[in-house]
Motif scaffolding. Structure first.
Motif, PDB file in Angstrom:
ATOM      1  N   PHE A 141      81.116 -61.393  13.201  1.00 26.50           N
ATOM      2  CA  PHE A 141      80.905 -62.718  12.607  1.00 26.50           C
ATOM      3  C   PHE A 141      81.482 -63.748  13.570  1.00 26.50           C
ATOM      4  O   PHE A 141      82.684 -63.775  13.812  1.00 26.50           O
ATOM      5  CB  PHE A 141      81.595 -62.825  11.247  1.00 26.50           C
ATOM      6  N   GLU A 142      80.625 -64.585  14.155  1.00 25.80           N
ATOM      7  CA  GLU A 142      81.080 -65.598  15.118  1.00 25.80           C
ATOM      8  C   GLU A 142      81.519 -66.831  14.328  1.00 25.80           C
ATOM      9  O   GLU A 142      80.708 -67.485  13.671  1.00 25.80           O
ATOM     10  CB  GLU A 142      79.947 -65.932  16.097  1.00 25.80           C
ATOM     11  N   LYS A 143      82.812 -67.171  14.421  1.00 24.14           N
ATOM     12  CA  LYS A 143      83.400 -68.179  13.541  1.00 24.14           C
ATOM     13  C   LYS A 143      83.302 -69.615  14.035  1.00 24.14           C
ATOM     14  O   LYS A 143      83.306 -70.553  13.241  1.00 24.14           O
ATOM     15  CB  LYS A 143      84.887 -67.861  13.320  1.00 24.14           C
ATOM     16  N   GLU A 144      83.236 -69.789  15.355  1.00 26.52           N
ATOM     17  CA  GLU A 144      83.402 -71.148  15.877  1.00 26.52           C
ATOM     18  C   GLU A 144      82.140 -71.991  15.795  1.00 26.52           C
ATOM     19  O   GLU A 144      82.181 -73.135  15.321  1.00 26.52           O
ATOM     20  CB  GLU A 144      83.879 -71.097  17.330  1.00 26.52           C
ATOM     21  N   TYR A 145      81.033 -71.473  16.250  1.00 29.02           N
ATOM     22  CA  TYR A 145      79.812 -72.290  16.337  1.00 29.02           C
ATOM     23  C   TYR A 145      78.722 -71.818  15.371  1.00 29.02           C
ATOM     24  O   TYR A 145      78.258 -72.577  14.529  1.00 29.02           O
ATOM     25  CB  TYR A 145      79.272 -72.281  17.761  1.00 29.02           C
TER      26      TYR A 145
ATOM     27  N   LYS B  13      78.826 -69.448  12.984  1.00 25.32           N
ATOM     28  CA  LYS B  13      79.305 -69.164  11.620  1.00 25.32           C
ATOM     29  C   LYS B  13      78.368 -68.199  10.896  1.00 25.32           C
ATOM     30  O   LYS B  13      78.039 -68.365   9.709  1.00 25.32           O
ATOM     31  CB  LYS B  13      79.488 -70.457  10.822  1.00 25.32           C
ATOM     32  N   GLU B  14      77.955 -67.184  11.633  1.00 30.96           N
ATOM     33  CA  GLU B  14      77.107 -66.128  11.096  1.00 30.96           C
ATOM     34  C   GLU B  14      77.242 -64.902  11.995  1.00 30.96           C
ATOM     35  O   GLU B  14      77.897 -64.955  13.040  1.00 30.96           O
ATOM     36  CB  GLU B  14      75.644 -66.569  11.037  1.00 30.96           C
ATOM     37  N   LYS B  15      76.618 -63.812  11.598  1.00 33.85           N
ATOM     38  CA  LYS B  15      76.726 -62.587  12.386  1.00 33.85           C
ATOM     39  C   LYS B  15      75.907 -62.674  13.674  1.00 33.85           C
ATOM     40  O   LYS B  15      74.798 -63.215  13.682  1.00 33.85           O
ATOM     41  CB  LYS B  15      76.273 -61.384  11.558  1.00 33.85           C
TER      42      LYS B  15
ATOM     43  N   LYS C 257      92.514 -59.788  19.469  1.00 37.39           N
ATOM     44  CA  LYS C 257      92.606 -61.189  19.066  1.00 37.39           C
ATOM     45  C   LYS C 257      92.470 -62.175  20.226  1.00 37.39           C
ATOM     46  O   LYS C 257      92.569 -63.388  20.024  1.00 37.39           O
ATOM     47  CB  LYS C 257      93.938 -61.430  18.341  1.00 37.39           C
TER      48      LYS C 257
ATOM     49  N   GLU D   6      90.015 -65.110  19.960  1.00 34.59           N
ATOM     50  CA  GLU D   6      90.311 -66.198  19.029  1.00 34.59           C
ATOM     51  C   GLU D   6      91.627 -66.902  19.321  1.00 34.59           C
ATOM     52  O   GLU D   6      91.808 -68.058  18.917  1.00 34.59           O
ATOM     53  CB  GLU D   6      90.346 -65.667  17.597  1.00 34.59           C
TER      54      GLU D   6
END
Length: 218
Positions: A81-85, A87-89, A130, A133
């Motif tokens: 799950f890519e969180k920064e841009y 925001k989806e798998k 980590k 991130e």
């Protein structure tokens, strides 16, 4: 050919080496010790030169393919799950660079730079889970009409204390051309669409601007 990021360091190193040679020749009278010190200085110069080398790469421009942004070894291929841009798998493909790899970062696809952001952070070892991130990093997203959006992230490591990112918002990226530089080893993550066709395997060695990482799955 040497990368522009190394010109100043190479010049200073060369001056220091020459001055050190003169000092060694004048102040160390023991021949074997003098030889060891001189060899060590030459080895150090060679290491600096090889670190900043910038070999020309033959990139076959193809809007249906993603090329490796850096030289190194593929250490991650997984759905995340890519969180920064996004925001989806996405499918994450990570390439680890050792200190002896070429450290130029190249654009994985051609297109428009639609996102570019620097994040200060820690200096965990590049393979730490980590690191993506929490370490110092830059995130760049490029979009073209054929492939869509591809994100690549430069990540600093325990030795890499400076990331250089040339990508600016609304720049026109050319696949395989310079997009930055990472000093002293690290890794680069790619985040690709879930339906992309991955062309590499774990532990495979890749060349920046030439090795095909993924292809549009039509």
């Amino acid at each position: 050919m040497f990368h522009k990021e190394g010109h100043k360091i190479i010049f200073i190193t060369f001056i220091v080496i020459v001055a050190s040679f003169l000092l060694v020749d004048n102040f160390i009278s023991i021949s074997w010790l003098r030889a060891i010190v001189m060899i060590a200085l030459l080895v150090f110069l060679i290491l600096i030169l090889q670190f900043f080398r910038n070999p020309k790469r033959q990139t076959s421009l193809n809007n249906k393919q993603v090329v490796s942004p850096v030289d190194g070894k593929v250490v991650v291929i997984e759905e995340v799950f890519e969180k920064e841009y996004f925001k989806e798998k996405r499918i994450q493909v990570s390439v680890f660079m050792s200190p002896i790899n070429v450290h130029v970062t190249r654009y994985p696809i051609s297109g428009n730079v639609i996102f570019s952001k620097y994040h200060p952070g820690k200096y965990l070892v590049a393979w730490h889970p980590k690191a993506s991130e929490e370490n110092e990093r830059t995130t760049v997203v490029i979009e073209n009409e054929t492939y869509g959006k591809v994100l690549h992230r430069q990540i600093a490591g325990a030795l890499a204390k400076r990331i250089v990112n040339y990508a600016k918002l609304n720049d026109k990226a050319i696949q395989g051309s310079d997009s930055g530089f990472i000093k002293f080893g690290s890794r680069v993550d790619l985040f690709l669409p879930l339906d992309t066709d991955i062309k590499v395997s774990l532990n495979q060695k890749v060349r920046g601007g030439e090795s095909v990482i993924a292809e549009l799955n039509e």
